[in-house]
Motif scaffolding. Structure first.
Motif, PDB file in Angstrom:
ATOM      1  N   CYS A 212       0.780  -0.996  -0.012  1.00  0.00           N
ATOM      2  CA  CYS A 212      -0.212  -0.478  -0.362  1.00  0.00           C
ATOM      3  C   CYS A 212       0.936   1.666   0.293  1.00  0.00           C
ATOM      4  O   CYS A 212       1.921   0.996   0.146  1.00  0.00           O
ATOM      5  N   SER A 213      -0.146   2.067  -0.173  1.00  0.00           N
ATOM      6  CA  SER A 213       0.573   3.593  -0.325  1.00  0.00           C
ATOM      7  C   SER A 213       0.187   4.298   1.426  1.00  0.00           C
ATOM      8  O   SER A 213      -0.284   4.012   1.696  1.00  0.00           O
ATOM      9  N   TYR A 214       1.057   5.252   2.021  1.00  0.00           N
ATOM     10  CA  TYR A 214       0.802   6.097   3.280  1.00  0.00           C
ATOM     11  C   TYR A 214       2.038   6.887   3.243  1.00  0.00           C
ATOM     12  O   TYR A 214       3.166   7.239   2.777  1.00  0.00           O
ATOM     13  N   HIS A 215       1.282   7.577   3.697  1.00  0.00           N
ATOM     14  CA  HIS A 215       1.256   9.579   3.588  1.00  0.00           C
ATOM     15  C   HIS A 215       1.216   9.825   5.180  1.00  0.00           C
ATOM     16  O   HIS A 215      -0.375   9.472   6.235  1.00  0.00           O
ATOM     17  N   VAL A 216       1.729  10.391   5.572  1.00  0.00           N
ATOM     18  CA  VAL A 216       1.315  11.274   6.736  1.00  0.00           C
ATOM     19  C   VAL A 216       1.145  12.867   6.394  1.00  0.00           C
ATOM     20  O   VAL A 216       2.348  13.608   5.907  1.00  0.00           O
ATOM     21  N   VAL A 217       0.372  13.792   6.748  1.00  0.00           N
ATOM     22  CA  VAL A 217       0.053  15.028   6.707  1.00  0.00           C
ATOM     23  C   VAL A 217      -0.062  15.572   7.736  1.00  0.00           C
ATOM     24  O   VAL A 217      -0.696  14.804   9.246  1.00  0.00           O
ATOM     25  N   ASN A 218       0.927  16.490   7.918  1.00  0.00           N
ATOM     26  CA  ASN A 218       0.649  16.978  10.049  1.00  0.00           C
ATOM     27  C   ASN A 218      -0.303  18.825   9.936  1.00  0.00           C
ATOM     28  O   ASN A 218       0.604  19.204   8.691  1.00  0.00           O
ATOM     29  N   ASP A 219      -0.470  19.287  10.333  1.00  0.00           N
ATOM     30  CA  ASP A 219      -0.727  20.487  10.203  1.00  0.00           C
ATOM     31  C   ASP A 219      -1.833  21.404   9.261  1.00  0.00           C
ATOM     32  O   ASP A 219      -1.349  21.919   9.424  1.00  0.00           O
ATOM     33  N   VAL A 220      -2.341  20.491   8.865  1.00  0.00           N
ATOM     34  CA  VAL A 220      -3.695  20.750   8.083  1.00  0.00           C
ATOM     35  C   VAL A 220      -4.770  19.785   8.600  1.00  0.00           C
ATOM     36  O   VAL A 220      -4.740  18.494   9.432  1.00  0.00           O
ATOM     37  N   PRO A 221      -5.220  20.650   8.277  1.00  0.00           N
ATOM     38  CA  PRO A 221      -6.919  20.000   8.787  1.00  0.00           C
ATOM     39  C   PRO A 221      -7.363  18.666   7.486  1.00  0.00           C
ATOM     40  O   PRO A 221      -7.602  18.531   7.188  1.00  0.00           O
ATOM     41  N   MET A 222      -8.263  17.476   8.114  1.00  0.00           N
ATOM     42  CA  MET A 222      -8.599  17.045   7.516  1.00  0.00           C
ATOM     43  C   MET A 222      -9.668  16.842   6.151  1.00  0.00           C
ATOM     44  O   MET A 222      -8.991  16.408   5.397  1.00  0.00           O
ATOM     45  N   ASP A 223     -10.166  17.869   6.716  1.00  0.00           N
ATOM     46  CA  ASP A 223     -11.781  17.783   5.229  1.00  0.00           C
ATOM     47  C   ASP A 223     -10.168  18.822   3.390  1.00  0.00           C
ATOM     48  O   ASP A 223     -10.183  18.139   2.678  1.00  0.00           O
ATOM     49  N   PHE A 224      -9.009  19.861   4.418  1.00  0.00           N
ATOM     50  CA  PHE A 224      -8.340  20.288   3.287  1.00  0.00           C
ATOM     51  C   PHE A 224      -7.078  19.132   2.750  1.00  0.00           C
ATOM     52  O   PHE A 224      -6.947  18.816   1.490  1.00  0.00           O
ATOM     53  N   ALA A 225      -6.574  17.981   3.646  1.00  0.00           N
ATOM     54  CA  ALA A 225      -5.970  16.845   3.655  1.00  0.00           C
ATOM     55  C   ALA A 225      -6.893  16.123   2.214  1.00  0.00           C
ATOM     56  O   ALA A 225      -5.872  15.481   1.828  1.00  0.00           O
ATOM     57  N   ILE A 226      -8.121  15.812   2.672  1.00  0.00           N
ATOM     58  CA  ILE A 226      -8.585  14.828   1.725  1.00  0.00           C
ATOM     59  C   ILE A 226      -8.743  15.326   0.138  1.00  0.00           C
ATOM     60  O   ILE A 226      -8.083  14.779  -0.588  1.00  0.00           O
ATOM     61  N   SER A 227      -9.070  16.622   0.806  1.00  0.00           N
ATOM     62  CA  SER A 227      -9.546  17.387  -0.683  1.00  0.00           C
ATOM     63  C   SER A 227      -8.250  16.875  -1.712  1.00  0.00           C
ATOM     64  O   SER A 227      -8.076  17.317  -3.127  1.00  0.00           O
ATOM     65  N   SER A 228      -7.040  17.814  -1.181  1.00  0.00           N
ATOM     66  CA  SER A 228      -5.880  18.094  -1.761  1.00  0.00           C
ATOM     67  C   SER A 228      -5.068  16.248  -2.411  1.00  0.00           C
ATOM     68  O   SER A 228      -4.672  17.017  -3.746  1.00  0.00           O
ATOM     69  N   TYR A 229      -5.562  14.964  -1.789  1.00  0.00           N
ATOM     70  CA  TYR A 229      -4.549  14.334  -2.288  1.00  0.00           C
ATOM     71  C   TYR A 229      -5.482  13.430  -3.288  1.00  0.00           C
ATOM     72  O   TYR A 229      -5.381  12.931  -4.255  1.00  0.00           O
ATOM     73  N   MET A 230      -6.620  14.080  -3.075  1.00  0.00           N
ATOM     74  CA  MET A 230      -7.716  13.733  -4.403  1.00  0.00           C
ATOM     75  C   MET A 230      -8.265  13.901  -5.521  1.00  0.00           C
ATOM     76  O   MET A 230      -7.786  13.456  -6.165  1.00  0.00           O
ATOM     77  N   GLN A 231      -6.241  15.254  -5.311  1.00  0.00           N
ATOM     78  CA  GLN A 231      -7.063  16.239  -6.200  1.00  0.00           C
ATOM     79  C   GLN A 231      -5.278  15.862  -7.136  1.00  0.00           C
ATOM     80  O   GLN A 231      -5.725  16.581  -8.227  1.00  0.00           O
TER      81      GLN A 231
END
Length: 273
Positions: A212-231
Motif C-alpha cells: 500500500c501507499s502511506y502518507h502523513v500530513v501534519n498541521d492541516v485540517p482533515m477536510d483540506f488534506a483529503i481534498s488535496s490528496y484526491m486532486q
C-alpha cells in the motif's frame, strides 16, 4: 452469493446508484433486494376508495409494486447478467427500522444508495436518509454521489484522523473488500494538531505486510488534506471508518478533523466498528 440491498425512492439519483451497483458487482453472483419504503401518510381516503374491491394493503402497494416490477425488468434487459437475481420489498415501517429488518431477514452484505432522495431536500452533506443509514445501520454501505458514472475501480483511499487506528473489525473488512475487488490501498494519516506523534510508527508496523501507499500530513485540517490528496492522486473510492458516537462531531463540527462529504465526488464505502 452476495445479498445486496438497493434502496429506491424512484428518483433519478437512486436509479443511478442502482446502476452503479449493477456495474460494480458484475463479476459476482448476487441477489439484489430492491426496497421501497413507503410513507402511509402519502395516501388519502380517495386512493383507497378508487379500488373498493381490493384490500387496503393491495390498494396502497399497487403503485410502488408496479414501479418496482418495471425497474427490475429494465435492469434485466439493460444488464443481462446471468449471475443476477432480483427480489422486491415494499415496507411501511420507520425508514431505519425497515432497513435493519431487511438486513436481518435477507442476510444483507452491502447496502447501496445515492446521496439524495426524490424530495430534493439536501442536508448539509449527504441527505437526511443517507445520514441516518450511516449513523444507525451497521452494515457495509456504498454511497454513490449524485450523477456519478461508473468507472473501473483501482485505487481506494483510507483517510485516518488521530482517533482512527489500523486494526480491528473495520480494517479487516476493508482488507477483504480490497482483496475481493483487487484494489490498491492508499492510507492518508492526518494529524491536524500533531496529537499523537507515535501514530506513524504504529501505522507502519501494522501495514508492514501490505502492499500500500502511506502518507502523513501534519498541521492541516482533515477536510483540506483529503481534498488535496484526491486532486493530486487518481482515487476511485473513499473508505471511511465511522464511529457512531463521534459521527456528528466528525462530519458537522468546525474541528480540524471534520470531513466535508459534499466535496467528495467519488463513491464512499462506510464501515462500522
Amino acid at each position: 452469493m452476495k445479498n445486496i440491498l438497493l434502496l429506491s425512492d424512484f428518483s433519478t439519483n437512486s436509479e443511478n446508484a442502482i446502476h452503479y451497483a449493477m456495474h460494480f458487482f458484475k463479476n459476482e453472483k448476487c441477489t439484489f433486494h430492491i426496497m421501497h419504503i413507503h410513507k402511509i401518510g402519502s395516501f388519502t381516503s380517495d386512493d383507497l376508495m378508487n379500488s373498493p374491491k381490493e384490500s387496503i394493503y393491495e390498494s396502497i402497494t399497487k403503485e410502488p409494486k408496479e414501479k418496482l416490477e418495471a425497474l427490475v425488468e429494465n435492469l434485466k434487459s439493460t444488464f443481462r447478467n446471468a449471475n443476477y437475481s432480483f427480489e422486491t420489498i415494499i415496507d411501511f415501517d420507520v425508514f431505519i427500522d425497515a432497513i435493519n429488518q431487511a438486513i436481518t431477514n435477507h442476510k444483507i452484505d452491502f447496502i447501496v444508495m445515492g446521496t439524495n432522495g426524490a424530495s430534493g431536500v439536501k442536508e448539509v452533506f449527504l441527505g437526511s436518509n443517507t445520514i441516518n443509514v450511516v449513523r444507525k445501520v451497521h452494515c457495509k454501505t456504498l454511497i454513490i454521489p449524485e450523477g456519478y458514472t461508473f468507472t473501473p475501480v483501482k485505487k481506494l483511499l483510507l483517510p485516518l484522523d488521530p482517533h482512527d487506528a489500523i486494526g480491528g473489525k473495520q480494517f479487516i473488512e476493508l482488507l477483504g473488500f480490497i482483496e475481493t475487488y483487487k484494489l490498491h490501498l492508499d492510507v492518508l494519516r492526518v494529524n491536524p494538531n500533531k496529537e499523537n506523534p507515535k501514530l506513524e510508527q504504529e501505522d507502519l508496523s501494522n501495514l508492514a505486510l501490505f502492499d500500500c501507499s502511506y502518507h502523513v500530513v501534519n498541521d492541516v485540517p482533515m477536510d483540506f488534506a483529503i481534498s488535496s490528496y484526491m486532486q493530486t492522486n487518481t482515487i476511485d473510492f473513499l473508505a471511511l471508518f465511522v464511529k457512531n458516537e463521534r459521527f456528528l462531531e466528525h462530519f458537522f463540527s468546525k474541528a480540524n478533523t471534520k470531513i466535508n462529504l459534499s466535496k467528495i465526488s467519488k463513491p464512499i464505502l462506510v464501515l462500522h466498528p
